[in-house]
Design a protein around this motif. Structure first.
Motif, short mmCIF file in Angstrom:
data_model
loop_
_atom_site.label_atom_id
_atom_site.label_comp_id
_atom_site.label_asym_id
_atom_site.label_seq_id
_atom_site.Cartn_x
_atom_site.Cartn_y
_atom_site.Cartn_z
N GLU A 65 2.19 4.11 -1.56
CA GLU A 65 2.60 5.10 -2.56
C GLU A 65 3.69 4.50 -3.44
OE1 GLU A 65 1.78 8.54 -4.26
OE2 GLU A 65 1.14 8.38 -2.17
N GLY A 66 3.59 4.76 -4.74
CA GLY A 66 4.55 4.20 -5.68
C GLY A 66 4.01 3.04 -6.48
N CYS A 67 2.78 2.62 -6.15
CA CYS A 67 2.13 1.54 -6.90
C CYS A 67 1.43 2.11 -8.13
CB CYS A 67 1.13 0.81 -6.02
SG CYS A 67 0.11 -0.39 -6.90
N CYS A 68 1.63 1.48 -9.29
CA CYS A 68 1.06 2.01 -10.53
C CYS A 68 -0.45 1.86 -10.56
CB CYS A 68 1.69 1.31 -11.74
SG CYS A 68 1.29 -0.44 -11.84
N TYR A 69 -0.99 0.88 -9.81
CA TYR A 69 -2.44 0.67 -9.81
C TYR A 69 -3.17 1.71 -8.96
CZ TYR A 69 -0.53 -3.89 -11.05
OH TYR A 69 0.19 -4.91 -11.61
N ARG A 70 -2.45 2.36 -8.09
CA ARG A 70 -3.04 3.30 -7.14
C ARG A 70 -3.72 4.47 -7.85
NH1 ARG A 70 -0.99 4.66 -1.55
NH2 ARG A 70 -1.70 6.76 -1.07
N GLU A 71 -3.03 5.07 -8.83
CA GLU A 71 -3.61 6.21 -9.54
C GLU A 71 -4.81 5.79 -10.38
OE1 GLU A 71 -2.86 9.32 -8.93
OE2 GLU A 71 -1.49 8.48 -7.43
N ARG A 72 -4.74 4.59 -10.96
CA ARG A 72 -5.89 4.11 -11.72
C ARG A 72 -7.10 3.90 -10.81
NH1 ARG A 72 -4.26 1.33 -16.55
NH2 ARG A 72 -6.42 0.68 -16.86
N CYS A 73 -6.84 3.51 -9.56
CA CYS A 73 -7.93 3.38 -8.58
C CYS A 73 -8.64 4.71 -8.40
CB CYS A 73 -7.38 2.90 -7.23
SG CYS A 73 -7.41 1.13 -6.99
#
Length: 276
Positions: free
Chosen positions: A188-196
């Motif tokens: 949690e807190g990674c910017c790529y996570r939401e794009r995933c």
């Protein structure tokens, strides 16, 4: 707790053998030396000096206190000297960076730092953009490299790199790729996570903390992920994974720091080298 001044008083008495001469060395009156020693002895519950043959000499407890005290004074002197030297040269710098940035962008920057700023004492820690910004706010970092989406307008910042994201999946084999069961993401807190989530839909999340771990799971056919193209090129060239472009903007990496940081001179130098 003994402080440096306590140790200095005890040392002066032990080395001169006299309250009077100790007071002269310390630049105070005899009563101050006597009162200081008495207060220290009362606090420790031990007699530290005793008069023998007309001299003040340390007791066994006093000798033990002097032994530890000498080490404390030596360390205090060393710390003071090193801090004064760093203030005149390059203030120490605590750098936080995203895992993908550390893998691809940081090595040449570290080499330039070594070649041109060799006296700089640099410590490095990786984390997600969210973790790094939280660390900057509480004073755990002097400088962080984070995704623009997680930056905070209250801090100074400078754009450094632009990352094109790609979808990363297992290498397709002649008999077909293994079934995919997860979107493999950083914490949690990674910017790529939401794009995933946007690109890969509602696959269950498999969280990992390292780039190598994520790539390894993708290569094993456990799922897919989104990562900067530059961060996965080596594995793609080795034939361990496949990538495909995805729609949407590139992700910019920013250098972010406190504008009033005591390490500002080092921050400015490192940011300039990173932007080269």
């Amino acid at each position: 707790m003994m402080d440096i001044r306590d140790i200095q008083f005890l040392q002066a008495v032990a080395e001169t053998g006299s309250i009077t001469r100790a007071a002269e060395r310390l630049g105070c009156v005899q009563s101050n030396v006597t009162a200081r020693l008495k207060k220290l002895e009362d606090r420790l519950g031990q007699k530290l000096v005793a008069r023998m043959d007309g001299r003040m000499v340390p007791t066994a407890a006093g000798s033990l206190a002097l032994d530890y005290g000498a080490r404390i004074v030596s360390l205090s002197t060393e710390v003071e000297a090193r801090l004064k030297a760093s203030a005149q040269d390059w203030p120490p710098l605590r750098l936080g960076t995203m895992e993908t940035t550390a893998a691809v962008r940081l090595p040449p920057v570290l080499k330039r730092i070594r070649d041109t700023l060799s006296p700089l004492r640099l410590t490095l820690k990786t984390g997600t953009s969210g973790e790094l910004m939280a660390g900057l706010r509480r004073g755990a970092f002097d400088l962080v490299f984070v995704a623009e989406d997680l930056a905070d307008d209250r801090f100074a910042s400078q754009p450094l790199w632009s990352e094109r994201l790609v979808e990363v999946g297992p290498k397709v084999l002649p008999n077909g790729a293994p079934p995919e069961s997860a979107a493999i993401v950083f914490r949690e807190g990674c910017c790529y996570r939401e794009r995933c989530r946007t690109v890969l839909g509602d696959l269950p999340l498999l969280e990992l903390g390292t780039l190598d771990g994520i790539i390894g799971c993708v290569a094993a056919g456990l799922g897919r992920t989104l990562l900067p193209e530059a961060a996965v090129e080596r594995w793609r060239a080795l034939g361990e994974i496949e990538t495909r472009p995805i729609p949407g903007p590139d992700v910019r990496t920013l250098a972010v720091w406190h504008a009033a940081s005591p390490s500002l001179r080092s921050i400015a130098a490192v940011v300039a080298l990173a932007a080269t």
